[in-house]
Design a protein around this motif. Structure first.
Motif, PDB file in Angstrom:
ATOM      1  N   ALA A 185      15.197  20.726  39.869  1.00  0.00           N
ATOM      2  CA  ALA A 185      15.910  21.903  40.381  1.00  0.00           C
ATOM      3  C   ALA A 185      16.904  21.451  41.442  1.00  0.00           C
ATOM      4  CB  ALA A 185      14.937  22.917  40.968  1.00  0.00           C
ATOM      5  N   LEU A 186      18.006  22.221  41.570  1.00  0.00           N
ATOM      6  CA  LEU A 186      19.027  21.862  42.551  1.00  0.00           C
ATOM      7  C   LEU A 186      19.952  23.045  42.794  1.00  0.00           C
ATOM      8  CD1 LEU A 186      20.978  18.579  42.903  1.00  0.00           C
ATOM      9  CD2 LEU A 186      22.314  20.646  42.526  1.00  0.00           C
ATOM     10  N   ASP A 187      20.357  23.223  44.059  1.00  0.00           N
ATOM     11  CA  ASP A 187      21.395  24.179  44.417  1.00  0.00           C
ATOM     12  C   ASP A 187      22.666  23.398  44.708  1.00  0.00           C
ATOM     13  OD1 ASP A 187      19.740  26.385  44.232  1.00  0.00           O
ATOM     14  OD2 ASP A 187      19.181  26.343  46.350  1.00  0.00           O
ATOM     15  N   ALA A 188      23.777  23.819  44.115  1.00  0.00           N
ATOM     16  CA  ALA A 188      25.056  23.137  44.322  1.00  0.00           C
ATOM     17  C   ALA A 188      26.039  24.071  45.007  1.00  0.00           C
ATOM     18  CB  ALA A 188      25.623  22.661  42.992  1.00  0.00           C
ATOM     19  N   ILE A 189      26.853  23.497  45.893  1.00  0.00           N
ATOM     20  CA  ILE A 189      27.901  24.261  46.585  1.00  0.00           C
ATOM     21  C   ILE A 189      29.238  23.640  46.207  1.00  0.00           C
ATOM     22  CG2 ILE A 189      28.805  24.989  48.823  1.00  0.00           C
ATOM     23  CD1 ILE A 189      25.861  24.414  49.866  1.00  0.00           C
ATOM     24  N   GLU A 190      30.081  24.413  45.550  1.00  0.00           N
ATOM     25  CA  GLU A 190      31.341  23.873  45.025  1.00  0.00           C
ATOM     26  C   GLU A 190      32.500  24.823  45.325  1.00  0.00           C
ATOM     27  OE1 GLU A 190      34.083  21.845  44.061  1.00  0.00           O
ATOM     28  OE2 GLU A 190      32.257  20.790  43.443  1.00  0.00           O
ATOM     29  N   LEU A 191      33.586  24.278  45.878  1.00  0.00           N
ATOM     30  CA  LEU A 191      34.754  25.069  46.250  1.00  0.00           C
ATOM     31  C   LEU A 191      35.766  25.188  45.110  1.00  0.00           C
ATOM     32  CD1 LEU A 191      36.244  26.574  48.545  1.00  0.00           C
ATOM     33  CD2 LEU A 191      37.171  24.366  49.279  1.00  0.00           C
ATOM     34  N   ASP A 192      35.870  24.137  44.300  1.00  0.00           N
ATOM     35  CA  ASP A 192      36.840  24.127  43.197  1.00  0.00           C
ATOM     36  C   ASP A 192      36.348  25.047  42.079  1.00  0.00           C
ATOM     37  OD1 ASP A 192      38.484  23.579  41.040  1.00  0.00           O
ATOM     38  OD2 ASP A 192      38.518  21.420  41.363  1.00  0.00           O
ATOM     39  N   ARG A 193      37.032  26.162  41.873  1.00  0.00           N
ATOM     40  CA  ARG A 193      36.559  27.175  40.926  1.00  0.00           C
ATOM     41  C   ARG A 193      36.566  26.706  39.468  1.00  0.00           C
ATOM     42  NH1 ARG A 193      39.413  32.724  43.257  1.00  0.00           N
ATOM     43  NH2 ARG A 193      38.285  32.777  45.237  1.00  0.00           N
ATOM     44  N   ASP A 194      37.290  25.643  39.178  1.00  0.00           N
ATOM     45  CA  ASP A 194      37.322  25.144  37.798  1.00  0.00           C
ATOM     46  C   ASP A 194      36.058  24.374  37.416  1.00  0.00           C
ATOM     47  OD1 ASP A 194      39.802  26.229  37.453  1.00  0.00           O
ATOM     48  OD2 ASP A 194      40.904  24.349  37.729  1.00  0.00           O
ATOM     49  N   LEU A 195      35.310  23.915  38.409  1.00  0.00           N
ATOM     50  CA  LEU A 195      34.164  23.044  38.122  1.00  0.00           C
ATOM     51  C   LEU A 195      32.869  23.767  37.752  1.00  0.00           C
ATOM     52  CD1 LEU A 195      34.777  20.230  40.752  1.00  0.00           C
ATOM     53  CD2 LEU A 195      34.976  20.053  38.276  1.00  0.00           C
ATOM     54  N   PRO A 196      32.509  24.905  38.373  1.00  0.00           N
ATOM     55  CA  PRO A 196      31.244  25.558  38.012  1.00  0.00           C
ATOM     56  C   PRO A 196      31.045  25.827  36.521  1.00  0.00           C
ATOM     57  CG  PRO A 196      32.018  26.463  40.067  1.00  0.00           C
ATOM     58  CD  PRO A 196      33.103  25.548  39.565  1.00  0.00           C
ATOM     59  N   PRO A 197      32.058  26.300  35.768  1.00  0.00           N
ATOM     60  CA  PRO A 197      31.826  26.495  34.328  1.00  0.00           C
ATOM     61  C   PRO A 197      31.465  25.194  33.601  1.00  0.00           C
ATOM     62  CG  PRO A 197      33.831  27.619  35.024  1.00  0.00           C
ATOM     63  CD  PRO A 197      33.404  26.769  36.179  1.00  0.00           C
ATOM     64  N   ILE A 198      32.094  24.094  34.008  1.00  0.00           N
ATOM     65  CA  ILE A 198      31.793  22.785  33.409  1.00  0.00           C
ATOM     66  C   ILE A 198      30.345  22.403  33.710  1.00  0.00           C
ATOM     67  CG2 ILE A 198      32.357  20.321  33.443  1.00  0.00           C
ATOM     68  CD1 ILE A 198      35.242  21.150  34.222  1.00  0.00           C
ATOM     69  N   LEU A 199      29.936  22.600  34.971  1.00  0.00           N
ATOM     70  CA  LEU A 199      28.588  22.225  35.398  1.00  0.00           C
ATOM     71  C   LEU A 199      27.524  23.129  34.773  1.00  0.00           C
ATOM     72  CD1 LEU A 199      29.461  21.579  39.140  1.00  0.00           C
ATOM     73  CD2 LEU A 199      28.760  19.833  37.492  1.00  0.00           C
TER      74      LEU A 199
END
Length: 267
Positions: free
Chosen positions: A60-74
């Motif tokens: 399990a993991l929580d990720a914090i990402e600012l670049d909006r293009d990356l979450p769909p990939i992840l």
């Protein structure tokens, strides 16, 4: 697994350099030693090179990402983890880490931090040190040198003093530029920060201490007498057993706390 796919180009404004060396990735994860049940938090997962290895160990993991293009990939890459993989589309420098720790588990924070925001981000995380078990960061080597510096060393200053107030700082190993895509112009290094369970030295007022340290290093080449003039006199420093003719990088954390506590009591 480790190569950056063509679908996403690293963005300079986010300070993105994607880690791509499998041996370095394995060494970093071995240093972190994630375990099942750990509350892992990754800042800036990028394309998930570290994320993949950490999830394999912790589940399990929580990720914090600012670049909006990356979450769909992840989300696509790690869909099999379901709700055990959460992405917060947010600015890590404004994020409330205490909110993540409401389940009672301390956070284990990791990240390949962008060089352009690393110092500000570390100060923000230090303000949440009470909910953090440990932190493992990839940083510009110079920043790691500053975090770990001792009194009298060239890199000793505000960042190292405040980091060492809150944490035990342990530089781990250097990461060469060719481990990234695009290749940065500087060496990187891995550092481990472990917040003290009980502060070895505790200031009466942390805000006063922060102000004393900040003011002391306004001009590194000037003496404490000159830099601290807005706060106290040279005679007062002498009364505290501190030579006002010293430059700020000669003072220990304990001496900065002595000045801070004197000012707290004076107020």
């Amino acid at each position: 697994m480790s190569k950056k796919p063509a679908m996403h180009k690293a963005r300079k404004r986010f300070g993105q350099n994607f880690l791509q060396d499998p041996a370095i990735i394995r060494r970093i994860v071995a240093s972190i030693s994630p375990r099942e049940g750990d509350h892992m938090v990754e800042i800036g997962p990028g394309l998930g090179a570290l994320t993949e290895e950490i999830l394999a160990e912790s589940g399990a993991l929580d990720a914090i990402e600012l670049d909006r293009d990356l979450p769909p990939i992840l989300r696509t890459k790690f869909f099999r983890y379901g709700d055990d993989f959460r992405i917060f589309e947010a600015d890590a420098m404004k994020f409330d880490y205490a909110d993540l720790a409401k389940d009672g588990r301390q956070l284990r924070v990791v990240g390949n931090l962008p060089y352009n925001i690393s110092t500000q981000l570390i100060f923000h995380l230090l303000s949440h040190a009470d909910v953090i078990m440990d932190m493992h960061f990839m940083l510009q080597k110079e920043v790691v040198d500053r975090l770990a510096a001792k009194p009298g060393e060239n890199h000793y200053g505000r960042l190292g003093i405040m980091a060492q107030y809150y944490c035990d700082v342990e530089p781990l190993f250097i990461v060469p530029p060719e481990a990234f895509d695009p290749v940065p112009k500087v060496d990187s290094a891995i550092v481990r920060l472990i917040p003290h369970k009980k502060l070895p030295i505790e200031a009466q007022d942390i805000k006063v201490l922060e102000n004393v340290v900040r003011t002391s290093f306004t001009m590194r080449r000037k003496t404490l007498r000159n830099n601290l003039k807005p706060l106290l006199t040279g005679d007062e420093l002498e009364q505290l057993g501190i030579d006002p003719g010293l430059r700020p990088e000669r003072l220990s954390l304990a001496e900065f706390v002595t000045i801070s506590d004197y000012l707290s009591n004076k107020q």
